[in-house]
Design a protein around this motif. Structure first.
Motif, PDB file in Angstrom:
ATOM      1  N   ARG A  71      29.928   0.031  62.751  1.00  0.00           N
ATOM      2  CA  ARG A  71      29.788   1.296  63.464  1.00  0.00           C
ATOM      3  C   ARG A  71      28.331   1.705  63.634  1.00  0.00           C
ATOM      4  NH1 ARG A  71      32.662   1.154  66.476  1.00  0.00           N
ATOM      5  NH2 ARG A  71      32.863   3.372  66.945  1.00  0.00           N
ATOM      6  N   SER A  72      27.445   0.700  63.620  1.00  0.00           N
ATOM      7  CA  SER A  72      26.014   0.968  63.819  1.00  0.00           C
ATOM      8  C   SER A  72      25.536   0.585  65.213  1.00  0.00           C
ATOM      9  CB  SER A  72      25.182   0.211  62.781  1.00  0.00           C
ATOM     10  OG  SER A  72      25.373   0.731  61.500  1.00  0.00           O
ATOM     11  N   GLY A  73      26.444   0.146  66.069  1.00  0.00           N
ATOM     12  CA  GLY A  73      26.055  -0.282  67.405  1.00  0.00           C
ATOM     13  C   GLY A  73      25.984  -1.781  67.564  1.00  0.00           C
ATOM     14  N   THR A  74      26.596  -2.523  66.640  1.00  0.00           N
ATOM     15  CA  THR A  74      26.512  -3.991  66.708  1.00  0.00           C
ATOM     16  C   THR A  74      27.186  -4.540  67.965  1.00  0.00           C
ATOM     17  OG1 THR A  74      28.481  -4.129  65.288  1.00  0.00           O
ATOM     18  CG2 THR A  74      26.335  -4.344  64.211  1.00  0.00           C
ATOM     19  N   THR A  75      28.317  -3.953  68.372  1.00  0.00           N
ATOM     20  CA  THR A  75      29.021  -4.467  69.555  1.00  0.00           C
ATOM     21  C   THR A  75      28.227  -4.197  70.821  1.00  0.00           C
ATOM     22  OG1 THR A  75      31.167  -4.180  68.483  1.00  0.00           O
ATOM     23  CG2 THR A  75      31.163  -4.391  70.877  1.00  0.00           C
ATOM     24  N   LEU A  76      27.638  -3.001  70.932  1.00  0.00           N
ATOM     25  CA  LEU A  76      26.805  -2.696  72.094  1.00  0.00           C
ATOM     26  C   LEU A  76      25.630  -3.653  72.179  1.00  0.00           C
ATOM     27  CD1 LEU A  76      25.938  -0.918  74.477  1.00  0.00           C
ATOM     28  CD2 LEU A  76      24.778   0.573  72.821  1.00  0.00           C
ATOM     29  N   LEU A  77      24.938  -3.875  71.063  1.00  0.00           N
ATOM     30  CA  LEU A  77      23.782  -4.759  71.079  1.00  0.00           C
ATOM     31  C   LEU A  77      24.205  -6.195  71.360  1.00  0.00           C
ATOM     32  CD1 LEU A  77      20.777  -5.087  70.766  1.00  0.00           C
ATOM     33  CD2 LEU A  77      21.100  -5.282  68.285  1.00  0.00           C
ATOM     34  N   GLN A  78      25.313  -6.633  70.767  1.00  0.00           N
ATOM     35  CA  GLN A  78      25.824  -7.977  71.056  1.00  0.00           C
ATOM     36  C   GLN A  78      26.072  -8.149  72.549  1.00  0.00           C
ATOM     37  OE1 GLN A  78      29.898  -8.622  69.991  1.00  0.00           O
ATOM     38  NE2 GLN A  78      29.698 -10.851  69.852  1.00  0.00           N
ATOM     39  N   SER A  79      26.697  -7.166  73.169  1.00  0.00           N
ATOM     40  CA  SER A  79      27.030  -7.248  74.592  1.00  0.00           C
ATOM     41  C   SER A  79      25.780  -7.327  75.456  1.00  0.00           C
ATOM     42  CB  SER A  79      27.868  -6.029  74.992  1.00  0.00           C
ATOM     43  OG  SER A  79      29.031  -5.946  74.203  1.00  0.00           O
ATOM     44  N   MET A  80      24.740  -6.580  75.083  1.00  0.00           N
ATOM     45  CA  MET A  80      23.501  -6.605  75.853  1.00  0.00           C
ATOM     46  C   MET A  80      22.787  -7.950  75.713  1.00  0.00           C
ATOM     47  SD  MET A  80      21.920  -2.801  75.242  1.00  0.00           S
ATOM     48  CE  MET A  80      22.386  -1.438  76.317  1.00  0.00           C
ATOM     49  N   VAL A  81      22.639  -8.416  74.467  1.00  0.00           N
ATOM     50  CA  VAL A  81      21.928  -9.677  74.242  1.00  0.00           C
ATOM     51  C   VAL A  81      22.712 -10.836  74.854  1.00  0.00           C
ATOM     52  CG1 VAL A  81      21.012 -11.260  72.504  1.00  0.00           C
ATOM     53  CG2 VAL A  81      20.804  -8.784  72.172  1.00  0.00           C
ATOM     54  N   ALA A  82      24.039 -10.815  74.715  1.00  0.00           N
ATOM     55  CA  ALA A  82      24.861 -11.904  75.239  1.00  0.00           C
ATOM     56  C   ALA A  82      24.936 -11.905  76.762  1.00  0.00           C
ATOM     57  CB  ALA A  82      26.264 -11.828  74.649  1.00  0.00           C
TER      58      ALA A  82
END
Length: 285
Positions: free
Chosen positions: A13-24
């Motif tokens: 819940r720290s924004g890992t999915t958002l960051l993953q989506s951007m980098v990927a």
């Protein structure tokens, strides 16, 4: 084709999915759903890990993920005795080898050339960095930090709304401990060259600056696609049952207001007093 790997870690819940989506969304980066390979097969206690042998149960965890996510043909244990047991180090090397094979498989499937980065995102692998690094120096680690009170609020709401997906409900006290332990763990690596720490707050306020810093860390050219395609990438990386991640499918970047919206002033005050203090701007880029 040259493949590399990086692990995206942090408190859930720290924004890992958002960051993953951007980098990927970068044309030279590929990713896949959370594997939980290390966190679901190794004890959280580093000392106990070294005493454990890995047999059928550990193999079942890996094979279930591969079958459910379209990697069944990899068959990493084919030709090996079903009674074989792996030592701690042997099992860690096996998991890394499977992740590498997943990266190669995806790169070939998408006809990618040159240097390709595979991004493995399982937030709880933050606590298994020592095990991952024991397999060799090749891995890089991307940590994301976020305001402790906001994480605690989001963790509490997610675990209480979807307890079956989170292994049960968590109390406010447990959510605070979860974030504090995660923060301590990430700060251990802040000065290591194969680790980079970024913040959710700056990612929301100034995403291009954060993504450019990450591209420099991975030795990649910045791509505008990271800002333009992340919502569709999030849709491909998110499982149907992960309802708490639905906001990542949106094009808008908004800071969460859950803390003050869902908790009374006394609870908000308690949370703010109990989380470890950290100046997130120390990690701005």
């Amino acid at each position: 084709m040259n493949t590399q790997r990086t692990f995206l870690v942090g408190c859930p819940r720290s924004g890992t999915t958002l960051l993953q989506s951007m980098v990927a969304s970068h044309p030279k980066v590929l990713s896949f759903p959370e594997t939980h390979f290390f966190s679901d097969t190794l004890p959280i206690n580093p000392l106990l890990r070294r005493l454990m042998l890995h047999g059928r149960r550990s193999r079942r965890v890996v094979l279930r993920f591969l079958e459910e996510n379209g990697y069944g043909e990899l068959q990493p244990f084919r030709g090996r005795s079903p009674f074989k047991f792996y030592t701690y180090r042997g099992w860690c090397r096996t998991l890394i080898d499977i992740i590498d094979r997943m990266i190669v498989r995806e790169a070939r499937k998408n006809r990618m050339n040159g240097t390709i980065w595979g991004l493995e995102k399982t937030p709880r692998h933050l606590h298994y960095i020592s095990s991952i690094e024991e397999t060799g120096p090749a891995s890089k680690f991307l940590h994301i930090l976020r305001s402790g009170p906001d994480v605690v609020a989001s963790l509490y709401l997610a675990t209480n709304q979807y307890p079956e997906q989170w292994g049960g409900k968590r109390s406010i006290k447990k959510c605070i401990r979860w974030w504090n332990d995660s923060l301590r763990e990430s700060l251990k690596y802040r000065r290591k060259s194969n680790h980079i720490l970024v913040t959710y707050e700056q990612l929301i306020e100034d995403p291009e600056t954060v993504l450019r810093a990450i591209c420099g860390f991975l030795e990649l050219d910045f791509s505008k696609e990271m800002l333009q395609r992340y919502h569709t990438t999030a849709d491909a990386l998110t499982r149907e049952e992960e309802k708490w991640k639905d906001q990542n499918r949106s094009k808008s970047l908004n800071k969460s207001q859950k803390l003050n919206a869902h908790f009374d002033p006394d609870t908000v005050r308690y949370i703010r007093e109990q989380v470890l203090p950290v100046n997130l701007k120390d990690f701005y880029h």
